[in-house]
Design a protein around this motif. Structure first.
Motif, short mmCIF file in Angstrom:
data_model
loop_
_atom_site.label_atom_id
_atom_site.label_comp_id
_atom_site.label_asym_id
_atom_site.label_seq_id
_atom_site.Cartn_x
_atom_site.Cartn_y
_atom_site.Cartn_z
N THR A 194 -28.07 -4.19 27.08
CA THR A 194 -28.75 -2.78 27.52
C THR A 194 -29.68 -2.35 25.72
O THR A 194 -29.05 -3.36 24.41
CB THR A 194 -27.97 -1.92 27.88
OG1 THR A 194 -27.14 -2.13 28.34
CG2 THR A 194 -28.06 -0.59 28.20
N CYS A 195 -30.32 -2.03 25.99
CA CYS A 195 -31.09 -1.85 24.59
C CYS A 195 -30.25 -0.58 23.19
O CYS A 195 -29.70 -0.21 23.73
CB CYS A 195 -32.55 -0.95 24.57
SG CYS A 195 -33.46 -0.51 23.14
N ALA A 196 -30.06 -1.09 22.42
CA ALA A 196 -29.03 -0.76 21.19
C ALA A 196 -29.98 0.35 20.15
O ALA A 196 -29.11 1.28 20.33
CB ALA A 196 -28.85 -1.63 20.15
N ARG A 197 -30.97 1.56 20.75
CA ARG A 197 -32.49 2.00 20.63
C ARG A 197 -32.05 3.57 21.59
O ARG A 197 -32.39 4.18 21.65
CB ARG A 197 -33.18 1.91 20.08
CG ARG A 197 -34.31 3.05 19.07
CD ARG A 197 -34.71 2.39 17.99
NE ARG A 197 -35.85 3.92 17.50
CZ ARG A 197 -37.21 3.54 18.36
NH1 ARG A 197 -36.69 2.98 19.38
NH2 ARG A 197 -37.56 4.19 17.96
N CYS A 198 -32.41 2.89 23.05
CA CYS A 198 -32.77 3.36 24.05
C CYS A 198 -31.82 3.57 25.10
O CYS A 198 -32.20 4.58 25.57
CB CYS A 198 -34.58 3.39 24.18
SG CYS A 198 -35.10 2.17 25.24
N GLY A 199 -31.43 2.17 25.21
CA GLY A 199 -30.25 3.06 25.89
C GLY A 199 -30.37 2.15 27.03
O GLY A 199 -30.03 2.09 28.16
N ARG A 218 -33.07 -5.22 20.66
CA ARG A 218 -33.49 -3.72 21.31
C ARG A 218 -34.39 -4.82 22.21
O ARG A 218 -35.04 -5.36 22.44
CB ARG A 218 -34.90 -3.38 20.14
CG ARG A 218 -33.58 -2.93 18.68
CD ARG A 218 -34.70 -1.67 18.00
NE ARG A 218 -34.26 -1.70 16.62
CZ ARG A 218 -34.77 -1.69 15.54
NH1 ARG A 218 -35.90 -1.62 15.18
NH2 ARG A 218 -33.97 -0.66 14.43
N CYS A 219 -35.55 -3.31 23.14
CA CYS A 219 -36.28 -3.44 23.97
C CYS A 219 -37.35 -4.32 23.62
O CYS A 219 -37.93 -3.79 22.17
CB CYS A 219 -35.96 -2.63 25.20
SG CYS A 219 -37.36 -1.17 24.97
N ARG A 220 -38.23 -4.21 24.54
CA ARG A 220 -39.44 -4.52 23.68
C ARG A 220 -40.00 -3.83 23.28
O ARG A 220 -41.07 -3.33 21.98
CB ARG A 220 -40.49 -5.13 24.86
CG ARG A 220 -41.30 -6.03 24.23
CD ARG A 220 -42.44 -6.78 25.51
NE ARG A 220 -42.14 -6.41 26.73
CZ ARG A 220 -43.51 -5.93 27.06
NH1 ARG A 220 -44.67 -5.79 26.05
NH2 ARG A 220 -43.55 -5.07 28.59
N GLU A 221 -40.05 -2.69 24.08
CA GLU A 221 -41.18 -0.77 23.07
C GLU A 221 -40.71 -0.81 21.93
O GLU A 221 -41.03 -0.39 21.09
CB GLU A 221 -40.56 0.01 24.62
CG GLU A 221 -41.63 -0.04 25.69
CD GLU A 221 -41.08 -1.32 26.61
OE1 GLU A 221 -39.90 -1.34 26.20
OE2 GLU A 221 -41.81 -2.50 26.70
N CYS A 222 -39.24 -0.90 21.85
CA CYS A 222 -38.41 0.14 20.41
C CYS A 222 -38.72 -0.84 19.43
O CYS A 222 -38.46 -1.01 18.68
CB CYS A 222 -36.85 0.07 20.84
SG CYS A 222 -36.47 0.90 22.32
N ALA A 223 -38.83 -2.38 19.85
CA ALA A 223 -39.44 -3.52 18.97
C ALA A 223 -40.28 -2.69 18.11
O ALA A 223 -40.89 -2.80 17.24
CB ALA A 223 -39.01 -4.55 19.66
#
Ligand code: ZN
Ligand code: ZN
Length: 259
Positions: free
Chosen positions: A13-18, A31-36
């Motif tokens: 689960t992305c640490a930023r957007c969940g 993080r997920c790709r988009e957040c990274a």
């Protein structure tokens, strides 16, 4: 299931957007790709700073070359009436101090931004950008730390092979030698003043030290230009990579990795 790839199992689960992300979408710091990607592109790029640092270093190299010629003339003409040349050399050295200070500021501003970008890209340098700059200014540590940091940044940008091919050791060796000679030069000058008059023997050795240390400074600046250009080129490629995958599905290598 992955939010981007409905057919694939989520591994985090992305640490930023969940949102859920699959192994192909997993990036540094959980993080997920988009957040990274967003985090990486949130830091302004260092192109302009690299260009400015290179320009300042080239000016500094030019001034050091002038200083070298002045010392060479003084060295060759030792014993003759060289007071006019001596004045000229002093003003050249004075100007070269200013240009090398400007070059140093330019270099540190670029390095600060480079470290900030690397950290945002998940290639954590283990230092904050400000600390990376402080290491150049802290006595004793600044004989070793900047070299390690530059090597570290090069390895993170292009791997050990890329870093080894760069003149990082030569750059730092020339820098250390210039600093040592500067100290020796001061001692010689001090001894000359103590002895009463600056006789021709002392003058000759201080001119010789001046020639060698100017040569080291020119080498330091030119190697540094080479290093900045190489690292910035890698950083530009990285950024283009981040910009290119905007909203697109996982890159080919990620799919292959996941399969
Ligand atoms: Zn996310
Ligand atoms: Zn995915």
């Amino acid at each position: 299931m992955c939010a981007q790839h409905p057919g694939r199992d989520a591994v985090l689960t992305c640490a930023r957007c969940g949102r859920y992300a699959c192994s192909g979408c997993e990036r540094a710091e959980g993080r997920c790709r988009e957040c990274a990607q967003q985090a990486a592109l949130a830091v302004p790029d260092s192109r302009a700073r690299a260009r400015r640092a290179v320009r300042f270093l080239q000016v500094a190299a030019g001034m050091d070359l002038l200083a070298l010629f002045s010392y060479a003339i003084l060295f060759a003409g030792a014993g003759d009436d060289t007071s006019l040349w001596e004045d000229g050399a002093n003003s050249v050295v004075f100007l070269s101090l200013f240009s090398s200070l400007a070059a140093q500021v330019g270099l540190l501003m670029w390095f600060h931004r480079l470290v900030r970008q690397l950290n945002a890209q998940g290639a954590d340098m283990g230092v904050t950008p400000s600390m990376a700059v402080w290491w150049w200014l802290i006595p004793f540590a600044n004989w070793v730390k900047p070299f390690q940091l530059m090597k570290d940044a090069a390895e993170r940008l292009g791997g050990a092979h890329f870093a080894a091919a760069l003149p990082i050791s030569l750059w730092w060796g020339a820098n250390i030698l210039a600093r040592l000679l500067d100290q020796v030069g001061r001692q010689v000058a001090k001894a000359g003043v103590k002895a009463g008059a600056f006789d021709s023997v002392d003058g000759t050795s201080s001119h010789l030290i001046g020639i060698i240390s100017s040569l080291c400074l020119v080498a330091t600046a030119l190697f540094c230009v080479q290093i900045i250009r190489a690292l910035q080129e890698r950083m530009d490629q990285r950024r283009e990579g981040y910009e290119a995958v905007d909203g697109a599905p996982a890159p080919v290598e990620d799919v292959a990795e996941a399969a």
